[in-house]
Design a protein around this motif. Structure first.
Motif, PDB file in Angstrom:
ATOM      1  N   GLU A 175      25.100   9.224   5.828  1.00 30.82           N
ATOM      2  CA  GLU A 175      25.385   7.882   6.270  1.00 30.82           C
ATOM      3  C   GLU A 175      26.221   7.680   7.712  1.00 30.82           C
ATOM      4  OE1 GLU A 175      24.633   5.153   4.776  1.00 30.82           O
ATOM      5  OE2 GLU A 175      24.749   5.207   2.608  1.00 30.82           O
TER       6      GLU A 175
ATOM      7  N   GLU B 185      18.015   4.799   8.659  1.00 26.88           N
ATOM      8  CA  GLU B 185      17.817   4.013   7.213  1.00 26.88           C
ATOM      9  C   GLU B 185      17.788   2.399   8.019  1.00 26.88           C
ATOM     10  OE1 GLU B 185      17.817   4.666   4.134  1.00 26.88           O
ATOM     11  OE2 GLU B 185      17.575   6.589   5.158  1.00 26.88           O
TER      12      GLU B 185
ATOM     13  N   LYS C 161      21.617  -1.875   7.328  1.00 32.80           N
ATOM     14  CA  LYS C 161      20.786  -0.833   6.551  1.00 32.80           C
ATOM     15  C   LYS C 161      19.648  -1.302   5.679  1.00 32.80           C
ATOM     16  CE  LYS C 161      24.217   1.554   4.691  1.00 32.80           C
ATOM     17  NZ  LYS C 161      24.703   2.760   4.195  1.00 32.80           N
TER      18      LYS C 161
END
Length: 827
Positions: free
Chosen positions: A86, A95, A227
């Motif tokens: 992330e 992403e 995202k």
């Protein structure tokens, strides 16, 4: 001898005590269900209205449930590798990736114009597109000539700038100008440096797309602002982009496709929502039609349909309130609910119709069905609920979500069948009275099977042992052929999959997947890059080391940063700006440092001065980790890792290197491994819970162990049959085993519970009373899961086929082997 006799007597006495405790529990439950039966008979309209009102409220939430196919939702939130990925995506934007592929068909110039218009359109979409990826990075890097200055020039320039800054305060304008010119004239290639430092938009206008060597394809890579797990944003932006590009394409008429994480998630979401509705409607229609064929009663069929609908709506409403979405695995919840609801409804209906056949009134039949059959159904519900509920305690969302939803759904299914279904029959009982109650299906088959079982039960047991050994061999082969390829579970004919294959072909890329290694310095990049070049699966290796001039190292980057800070300070000096403008040196000095006529590039220039690297480079190769800056090295494999289990081979080979890798393929592999590891835990956990619950329900240890062994045998046959049919163990087929335990235990418990209640010709009574309900229950559950086989998502199709095999295995084991064992025990 006396001691042994004492132990036997004690055990038998304990068995009697357990029987007494069981009878006491059943008496308590009997009184509860008798009260419930009276309540339904006396207040059917109130119960009907209550269910309708609650259903309306839950419906408002249920219609807002959507499928979220985001892979990371299946992984634990506190997983460190997920957190690293992330953080990496804040910079590289995997992403948030969105790719547009234009098929030029040889019309290269036309394709370029179309691509430029698309890029311009994307850039105008504020709040949607974060940036357009620069695909000509090495050429853009060369625009900044400061990196081509020698270290001695940089040291000299830094020293002169320091001296200049310290002496500028008290100088006159003319002295300041001459001093300034003197400093820069000491560098021979100052004019060249200024030229390179000046960014000309015409020179980089084609950098926002890349063209294949033969010109047949043009790619545009964009990074979105949100995202891909933000489904509301994804579902808004993809249609909007497609509509905008379709308008632009009217004058070019060139085919194009979308790819990237955004398109993959969007396609999976749209297909998942379609599959959810299709399976719900198709399975409801099919199971109710099958129910009608067996009972030939329209009102019963409508009642069952409405009760199933209520349980589904309540459960989806619960999903919306608790999770807000269904993941890739829990999307199958609707057919699980229909299978469970039909099982409860069929047993209730069978008791009701048998009493109606004996000319009992509707009220009497419903009361007896609830007060008598309700107890045995409730026992199965408890076992199923606790079996599913045990999965919710796993720190693994892929299983915990479907465990909790299935447990709650089973409670809702039982509630609707025991409350709403009888209330409909009571309210419209005059329509039942007008129809002739139909006797159960002919008993000739049951009588023949009873005779057959009496004659051949030993042979059935012997054949079952042989079959078990044979299927064990195939089960072992299946479990050792675990499929780590997650992408094979999705539709290969969707746009993103087609474009990915075309990109690989046009650009001669084996795989679009990448893993990333983070380095702390330029020197470390060189070392790691050299090390990875020896990797057997190494394809393309990208890093700043390959883009910067060969003379650039950590020392030069530090020098450039220092010089840029000083240049920025000089450019902000009001006195110098006035002098430069007065003497006509604005075009040579001021504009390169402060390009006021191109404000869109000013931010770019300032970012160069502040960080020493172009912003486009920072996006690709610079990652902030805490307060430190690190450099990324991107490794692409030289094989397609999503074929022939190459993902496993690729990542296991990476473990030989003492490096820490981050990337989407690693998370995919981690998910598959977690499924594999957690499934063993889940399997044992569910078996333990089922054993305890069955023991509590039937109050016999041997019966609990027998039911457990029958479940294990059913799963063994299921896995063996899956191998023979060409299925492989993967993300979804592994999940089948705990689901089968939760669903399949119902028929086993009912047979054992009924067996322990009856005396005399037990097996004959079991066959007569139980076979019809168990057959219809299994057929309707199989029919419900058959709806999944016809979906476009391979993941759901595999799950549906696996569940069909598992339920069929449970049925034949219960109806043939279990009855044969009980027959032998009775002998």
């Amino acid at each position: 001898m006396g001691y042994g006799r004492y132990r036997v007597i004690s055990y038998l006495a304990g068995g009697n005590n357990r029987t007494k405790r069981k009878m006491k529990r059943k008496k308590i439950l009997g009184s509860i269900f008798e009260w419930l039966g009276k309540l339904v008979i006396t207040h059917p309209k109130a119960i009907f209205v209550f269910f309708i009102l609650v259903t309306i409220g839950m419906f408002l939430f249920a219609i807002r449930v959507r499928v979220n196919p985001y892979l990371l939702l299946l992984l634990p939130e506190n997983d460190p590798e997920v957190a690293e990925y992330e953080n990496l995506n804040k910079f590289i934007g995997t992403e948030r990736s969105f790719i547009i592929g234009i098929y030029t068909g040889g019309k290269i110039e036309k394709g370029k114009k179309f691509a430029r218009e698309i890029v311009a359109k994307l850039n105008s979409m504020e709040g949607l597109v974060s940036y357009i990826h620069n695909n000509n990075s090495p050429e853009l890097m060369k625009t900044y000539g400061m990196y081509f200055l020698s270290k001695s020039d940089l040291h000299s320039l830094k020293k002169d700038l320091d001296n200049f800054n310290s002496s500028i305060q008290g100088l006159s304008k003319s002295i300041a100008l001459s001093s300034f010119v003197k400093i820069f004239s000491s560098i021979d290639n100052f004019q060249t440096y200024i030229d390179k430092l000046t960014i000309n938009p015409e020179d980089i206008k084609d950098n926002s797309y890349i063209i294949s060597k033969n010109g047949n394809m043009i790619l545009i890579y964009a990074c979105m602002t949100h995202k891909a797990n933000d489904m509301a944003f994804v579902n808004m932006v993809i249609p909007r982009l497609r509509k905008a590009i379709d308008i632009l394409n009217k004058k070019y008429n060139l085919p194009y496709r979308f790819a990237g994480r955004y398109e993959q998630i969007y396609e999976a979401n749209q297909q998942g929502n379609i599959d959810l509705m299709m399976t719900l409607i198709l399975s409801l229609i099919c199971v109710v039609f099958l129910f009608y064929i067996f009972y030939r009663n329209v009102l019963l069929s409508i009642g069952i349909l409405c009760s199933l609908g209520i349980s589904v709506i309540w459960t989806l409403g619960f999903v919306r309130l608790s999770y807000g979405y269904l993941n890739l695995i829990s999307i199958s919840i609707v057919v699980i609910l229909i299978g469970l609801g039909m099982d409860y409804g069929i047993h209730l209906t069978n008791k009701f119709m048998n009493l109606r056949y004996r000319r009992k009134t509707v009220d009497e039949s419903i009361y007896a069905a609830i007060s008598q059959t309700g107890i045995s159904i409730f026992g199965g519900v408890l076992i199923t609920v606790f079996a599913f509920l045990s999965l919710s305690f796993l720190n693994f969302p892929a299983l915990s979500q479907i465990g909790l939803i299935s447990a709650v759904g089973a409670i809702f299914s039982f509630t609707s069948m025991i409350g709403f279904f009888p209330s409909i029959l009571l309210i419209f009982k005059k329509y039942i009275d007008k129809q002739s109650p139909e006797a159960p299906i002919t008993k000739k088959i049951y009588k023949w099977y009873d005779v057959f079982l009496n004659k051949h039960y030993k042979r059935i047991i012997d054949i079952s042992i042989i079959v078990t050994l044979i299927f064990t061999y195939f089960t072992v082969k299946l479990l050792t052929s675990y499929d780590y390829n997650l992408s094979s579970l999705f539709n290969p004919h969707r746009d993103s999959s087609i474009l990915a294959r075309d990109i690989a072909k046009e650009f001669q890329i084996k795989s679009l997947a990448q893993v990333v290694v983070l380095a702390d310095s330029i020197n470390e990049i060189e070392r790691i890059t050299g090390e990875l070049k020896t990797f057997e699966y190494a394809g393309k290796i990208n890093s700043i080391f390959d883009i910067l001039p060969s003379s650039v190292d950590d020392e030069k980057i530090s020098l450039v940063n220092d010089v840029c800070k000083r240049l920025k300070g000089i450019s902000n000096n009001v006195l110098l700006r006035m002098v430069i403008k007065k003497y006509g040196l604005e075009s040579m000095v001021l504009k390169p440092l402060l390009p006021q006529d191109r404000p869109s590039l000013m931010e770019e220039i300032y970012k160069i001065y502040n960080k020493g690297l172009p912003y486009s480079m920072k996006r690709e190769y610079i990652v902030k980790s805490g307060n430190s800056i690190r450099y990324s090295i991107n490794l692409s494999p030289n094989v397609d890792i999503y074929e022939n289990n190459n993902l496993k081979s690729f990542l296991e080979a990476l473990r030989k290197y003492d490096l820490h890798f981050i990337g989407y393929p690693i998370l995919q592999y981690k998910l598959m491994k977690l499924i594999q590891d957690n499934m063993i835990i889940a399997f044992l956990l569910v078996l333990t819970v089922v054993f305890v619950m069955v023991w509590l329900v039937v109050a016999r240890t041997w019966a609990a162990l027998l039911s457990l062994s029958m479940l294990l045998l059913s799963i063994n046959i299921m896995f063996g049959a899956m191998y023979l049919l060409g299925l492989r163990i993967n993300l979804v087929t592994f999940v089948v085993s705990p689901l089968i335990i939760g669903i399949g235990i119902n028929s086993l418990v009912r047979i054992l519970d009924r067996y322990l209640e009856k005396e005399g010709n037990k097996i004959g009574i079991l066959i007569t009373e139980m076979s019809k309900t168990l057959t219809l229950s299994s057929l309707t559950t199989i029919t419900a899961f058959a709806a999944l086989v016809f979906t476009q998502t391979r993941l759901l199709a595999d799950l549906g086929l696996s569940m069909i095999i598992g339920i069929a295995s449970c049925y034949f084991v219960a109806e043939i082997l279990l009855l044969a064992i009980l027959k032998r025990k009775g002998k």
